[in-house]
Enzyme design. Structure first.
Site, PDB file in Angstrom:
ATOM      1  N   HIS A 375      -8.235 -44.889   2.443  1.00  0.00           N
ATOM      2  CA  HIS A 375      -6.955 -44.248   2.732  1.00  0.00           C
ATOM      3  C   HIS A 375      -7.176 -42.766   2.979  1.00  0.00           C
ATOM      4  CE1 HIS A 375      -2.731 -43.761   2.907  1.00  0.00           C
ATOM      5  NE2 HIS A 375      -2.521 -43.339   1.677  1.00  0.00           N
ATOM      6  N   ASN A 395       0.701 -37.836   0.337  1.00  0.00           N
ATOM      7  CA  ASN A 395       0.512 -39.169   0.879  1.00  0.00           C
ATOM      8  C   ASN A 395       1.313 -39.284   2.177  1.00  0.00           C
ATOM      9  OD1 ASN A 395      -0.396 -41.783   1.080  1.00  0.00           O
ATOM     10  ND2 ASN A 395       0.665 -42.546  -0.733  1.00  0.00           N
TER      11      ASN A 395
END
Length: 436
Positions: A375, A395
């Site tokens: 990620h 994020n």
């Protein structure tokens, strides 16, 4: 003959071999009131219920409402060819009926050995797990939460469509790191959002698209253009350019390679969000590979065939970056953020991370340990909480996730690999705007 035709229309074909008993009215002595039961259609083997003639013979051995509620008990007992329904939360389901159990489909089937109804369910791991939430919240440095936007999604799909960074190539992993080796007193906490107010890109939501790589590269480049130009070149660059135009060796919403994407941003450049809005989908590229921007003064960006009008100033080229570099130590990462702005980090995500709500994240032992993915995230600062060091990270799952779209993760221990591959880059700011 008329009676035969009437029975076929009213109760269905006689040759039914498998049927369900669907109790409608409460059981009563309807068919057994005269203690009679017949094998053929006869009007005297019936009972009137609610102005309807209810037949009690074998013609009614199926699911229609013309069969009396006490048919199977009084007339034929409980024949082996009548299946009971499956049950769930007080509801009845019959053979072939389906329901969802979180992300798994369950079907009502007949056990081939016992002839009894039972549920046959998929066994895939789901993104959201009550066991993970319960386990984490019993006592960790962070709290877990049940995110409704993830409910009903399979974990294996979440690894693809909520992450997206492809495994790093051998050459990329072997990239030599930049060494600052600055022996300076680093502040206990630092946040790029406070250091450069209004220069840091907002948290984006990548949607159900494995574009974390594109979102992180676009936001890091945006931040650094603003910081390096003292705010003169402040804009939000669009991840959509990478999704739609950087297609060689990339897989769009199914993932991308960060080295290929950074090289695209270096060689071809990006455009701003107003010019090419993010769609969370792979679309056709509206630009020629090396098309320049059209220098027209206009506050609003306007997409045209060959490029875009810049938002405030005239600019004849796209927003390009310099060659990316790798940072390898905690101090070097901190120094680079203080000097140039947020950096691009790659971490490993397991099931529990999807549940993060607040606190300092450390991977827990709860959840599926077989599925994981890489990620891309944006480190914007760091801090300490009662001696517990952490990174502050943006994020790309929207502001409703985590701490307003951010999360804190343990610093200095390479938690979830977040310090193993960190990318820094300089933006190709117009010379007149460069920070002095």
């Amino acid at each position: 003959m008329m009676n035969v035709l009437y029975s076929l229309l009213f109760c269905g074909l006689v040759s039914v071999t498998t049927a369900y008993w669907r109790p409608g009215l409460p059981p009563g002595p309807y068919c057994g009131i005269n203690n009679q039961c017949c094998t053929d259609r006869k009007d005297d083997c019936s009972h009137r219920i609610r102005d309807t003639l209810c037949y009690c013979d074998q013609f009614c051995n199926r699911t229609h409402d013309d069969c009396c509620p006490d048919y199977e008990e009084v007339c034929l007992g409980k024949p082996s060819n009548i299946l009971e329904p499956c049950k769930h939360n007080g509801k009845l389901y019959f053979k072939g009926d389906k329901r969802m159990d979180n992300c798994n489909t369950c079907e009502c089937v007949q056990d081939p050995y016992t002839n009894q109804p039972q549920w046959s369910c998929e066994r895939d791991a789901c993104i959201i797990s009550d066991d993970v939430i319960y386990g984490v919240n019993r006592g960790n440095s962070w709290r877990a939460y049940n995110y409704t936007q993830f409910y009903g999604k399979k974990l294996r799909d979440g690894i693809i469509y909520k992450l997206g960074t492809m495994p790093l190539s051998h050459e990329t992993r072997r990239m030599g790191p930049i060494r600052y080796d600055k022996d300076i007193p680093y502040p206990r906490d630092f946040d790029a959002r406070r250091r450069w107010p209004n220069f840091i890109s907002p948290v984006l939501d990548q949607g159900w698209c494995g574009s974390d790589w594109a979102v992180t590269i676009a936001t890091v480049a945006s931040d650094r253009f603003a910081i390096q130009s003292n705010g003169a070149e402040r804009m939000v660059l669009s991840p959509q350019v990478l999704l739609s135009c950087n297609i060689r060796r990339q897989q769009g919403c199914r993932g991308g390679h960060i080295d290929v994407a950074w090289n695209f941003a270096r060689g071809h450049g990006l455009v701003d969000e107003e010019c090419f809005p993010y769609k969370a989908a792979t679309t056709s590229c509206p630009f020629r590979p090396k098309a320049n921007l059209i220098g027209i003064k206009n506050i609003q960006s306007v997409c045209i065939e060959d490029g875009c009008r810049p938002p405030v100033r005239q600019r004849t080229s796209r927003y390009k970056v310099g060659p990316p570099g790798k940072l390898a130590t905690e101090n070097d990462i901190m120094y680079d953020i203080m000097e140039s702005g947020p950096v691009h980090a790659v971490m490993t995500v397991h099931q529990d991370f999807f549940h993060y709500h607040d606190g300092i994240y450390r991977r827990s032992p709860y959840g599926d340990n077989t599925l994981q993915g890489l990620h891309s995230v944006r480190i914007v600062g760091w801090g300490e909480d009662r001696g517990d060091k952490y990174w502050v990270v943006a994020n790309s799952w929207g502001c409703d996730w985590g701490e307003n779209g951010y999360f804190r993760i343990a610093r200095g221990s390479n938690e979830s690999g977040i310090e193993s591959f960190v990318v820094t880059v300089l933006s190709d700011v117009t010379e007149a705007y460069q920070k002095k």
